[in-house]
Scaffold this motif. Sequence first.
Motif, short mmCIF file in Angstrom:
data_model
loop_
_atom_site.label_atom_id
_atom_site.label_comp_id
_atom_site.label_asym_id
_atom_site.label_seq_id
_atom_site.Cartn_x
_atom_site.Cartn_y
_atom_site.Cartn_z
N MET A 12 47.32 61.57 19.33
CA MET A 12 47.77 60.85 20.51
C MET A 12 46.97 59.58 20.70
SD MET A 12 47.81 62.21 24.45
CE MET A 12 48.05 61.06 25.81
N ASN A 13 47.67 58.44 20.84
CA ASN A 13 47.00 57.17 21.01
C ASN A 13 46.47 57.02 22.43
OD1 ASN A 13 47.59 56.47 18.39
ND2 ASN A 13 49.45 55.39 18.92
N VAL A 14 45.27 56.45 22.54
CA VAL A 14 44.66 56.19 23.84
C VAL A 14 45.09 54.81 24.29
CG1 VAL A 14 42.50 55.94 25.10
CG2 VAL A 14 42.69 57.65 23.27
N LYS A 15 45.51 54.69 25.53
CA LYS A 15 45.99 53.42 26.06
C LYS A 15 44.82 52.59 26.61
CE LYS A 15 50.35 54.17 25.28
NZ LYS A 15 51.07 53.37 24.25
N GLN A 16 44.97 51.27 26.54
CA GLN A 16 44.00 50.38 27.17
C GLN A 16 44.07 50.55 28.69
OE1 GLN A 16 44.25 46.28 25.83
NE2 GLN A 16 44.64 46.90 23.72
N ARG A 17 42.98 50.18 29.36
CA ARG A 17 42.98 50.30 30.82
C ARG A 17 42.25 49.12 31.45
NH1 ARG A 17 39.12 55.46 32.25
NH2 ARG A 17 40.88 56.58 31.32
N THR A 18 42.66 48.81 32.66
CA THR A 18 42.00 47.81 33.48
C THR A 18 41.86 48.36 34.88
OG1 THR A 18 41.98 45.47 34.11
CG2 THR A 18 44.11 46.58 34.17
N ILE A 19 41.24 47.61 35.76
CA ILE A 19 41.02 48.06 37.13
C ILE A 19 42.34 47.99 37.91
CG2 ILE A 19 40.42 45.79 38.07
CD1 ILE A 19 38.11 47.17 39.55
N LYS A 20 42.50 48.89 38.85
CA LYS A 20 43.75 48.95 39.61
C LYS A 20 43.84 47.80 40.61
CE LYS A 20 45.29 52.99 40.70
NZ LYS A 20 45.47 54.33 41.36
N ALA A 21 42.73 47.47 41.25
CA ALA A 21 42.71 46.38 42.24
C ALA A 21 41.33 45.74 42.22
CB ALA A 21 43.03 46.92 43.63
N ALA A 22 41.27 44.48 42.58
CA ALA A 22 40.01 43.74 42.57
C ALA A 22 39.00 44.38 43.52
CB ALA A 22 40.25 42.29 42.96
N VAL A 23 37.74 44.35 43.11
CA VAL A 23 36.67 44.89 43.95
C VAL A 23 35.43 44.01 43.75
CG1 VAL A 23 35.86 46.51 42.19
CG2 VAL A 23 35.37 46.95 44.59
N ALA A 24 34.69 43.78 44.83
CA ALA A 24 33.54 42.88 44.77
C ALA A 24 32.25 43.61 45.13
CB ALA A 24 33.73 41.69 45.72
N VAL A 25 31.15 43.15 44.54
CA VAL A 25 29.81 43.60 44.90
C VAL A 25 28.95 42.36 45.11
CG1 VAL A 25 29.93 45.81 43.69
CG2 VAL A 25 29.13 43.80 42.48
N SER A 26 28.00 42.45 46.01
CA SER A 26 27.12 41.31 46.29
C SER A 26 25.68 41.75 46.23
CB SER A 26 27.43 40.72 47.68
OG SER A 26 28.74 40.21 47.74
N GLY A 27 24.83 40.81 45.80
CA GLY A 27 23.41 41.10 45.70
C GLY A 27 22.64 39.86 45.33
N THR A 28 21.47 40.07 44.73
CA THR A 28 20.57 38.97 44.39
C THR A 28 20.29 38.99 42.90
OG1 THR A 28 19.53 39.14 46.55
CG2 THR A 28 18.32 37.93 44.86
N GLY A 29 20.24 37.82 42.29
CA GLY A 29 19.87 37.72 40.89
C GLY A 29 18.39 38.00 40.72
N LEU A 30 18.02 38.83 39.76
CA LEU A 30 16.62 39.23 39.59
C LEU A 30 15.73 38.03 39.31
CD1 LEU A 30 14.37 41.34 39.18
CD2 LEU A 30 15.11 41.56 36.81
#
Length: 465
Positions: free
Chosen positions: A1-19
């Motif tokens: 059985m072939n595995v299908k490619q996947r992407t995210i269902k809906a956009a989602v954001a995260v916020s923070g600080t660059g190290l």
Amino acid sequence: MNVKQRTIKAAVAVSGTGLHTGESVTMTFNPAPENHGFKFRRVDLPGSPVIDADVDNVTDTSRGTTITQNGASVSTVEHVLAALVGLEFDNMLIDLDGPETPIMDGSSMPFVSALVEAGYVEQDADREYYHIPYNIHYSETDRKVEMVAMPLDDDYRFTCMVDYNSPVLGTQHATISSLSEFKKEVASSRTFCFLHELEMLLKHNLIKGGDINNAIVVVDKHVDKEELAHLATLFNREDIDVAPQGILNNIELRHQNEPARHKLLDMIGDLALVGVPLRGHIMAARPGHAANVAFAKKIKSLIKKERSRKHIKVYNPNMKPVYDTVQIMNILPHRPPMLLVDKILELTKTHVVGLKGVTMNEPFFQGHFPGAPVMPGVLQIEAMAQTGGILVLNTVPDPENWLTLFLKIENARFKDKVLPGDTLIFRCDLVAPIRRGIAQMKGIGMVGEKIVVEAELMAQIVKYK
């Protein structure tokens, strides 16, 4: 059985600080089409340049992995890419409004949590794995780095050992037998450093976004109260202490071998830069970003070589030709010594395959390195052009009354010498339909299985009789 490619269902954001930059940044995961792969987009820059998550785009590995393309860079990509691979995503467009991904808590878990909450959608295209075909080794003797990728047909497995000659850290091992274990066993493991490294980074202002809560600090030397007070001031804390385990600030480890697990996390993220999902067992001793990237380049190079071989058909020079030399002279106006095609082996509406037997009797060898004869590159292109001319002239009923004039030759590359005794086989493929007698072709010349010359050609046929 072939595995299908996947992407995210809906956009989602995260916020923070660059190290390292200390800049606030918002990162948004966006759905992407099939075969898109992972790409970062710097939405804070003019034109919103896109950077492919590709090992060939790595420009720095000194304090994390940085990729650069189209005049833009993104730093510390490994924790984000590890989350995407660990959750088995294939396609994602990641928007950033700054030069570095947010460090969050120093692990991949904040990204994993956001991606899991957003959900995924299966796409129509099949996922194409690259199966490690045999043991692939990489080593750095001076750093005692050893890495090997071994065949494993049905999963992606990792084993990692770290040993920094530290009485506090000691020798640690971490392993997962499947990516399905990533979320539980690896994703929450935070980055770590030694106290002497932290002091150097602080001294040179290289961790502007650092916080004692987003990195495990291994205390590898004696620290007096005055130095602890100084560190507390730098991190805006009332006090800092050393736990019995030798970890700064009494931080509680999420796993006894959390440093080794984080090194495994980094490997997963850096090897995502190969650009295709892998099947195999990766084992590493003392890995780091530079070694991971070098290893990824070695694997990618093998993939490119194997894929190029799949697209090269090896022709039997003794097969019955479509046209022999006499028949070719009924089509092309060229005559010896400028007739450089001996046979046409295949001819369709979109491609042609021709053969040139190179012998020591060629007239050009009298003046072109007679003591060390090599077929001139310009004549290889001419032979390729004559082969392509047969393809174009095949579109008219009276080819003997037409000439093929080449309008443009681009991206010509010569990859190996062509010597007396070689059988040079050319293949020219149309890259666009012929219009108004103008043809655009991609040509390659092969000796055996090796491509020795390639070029892009544009030609036009004109009537001369």
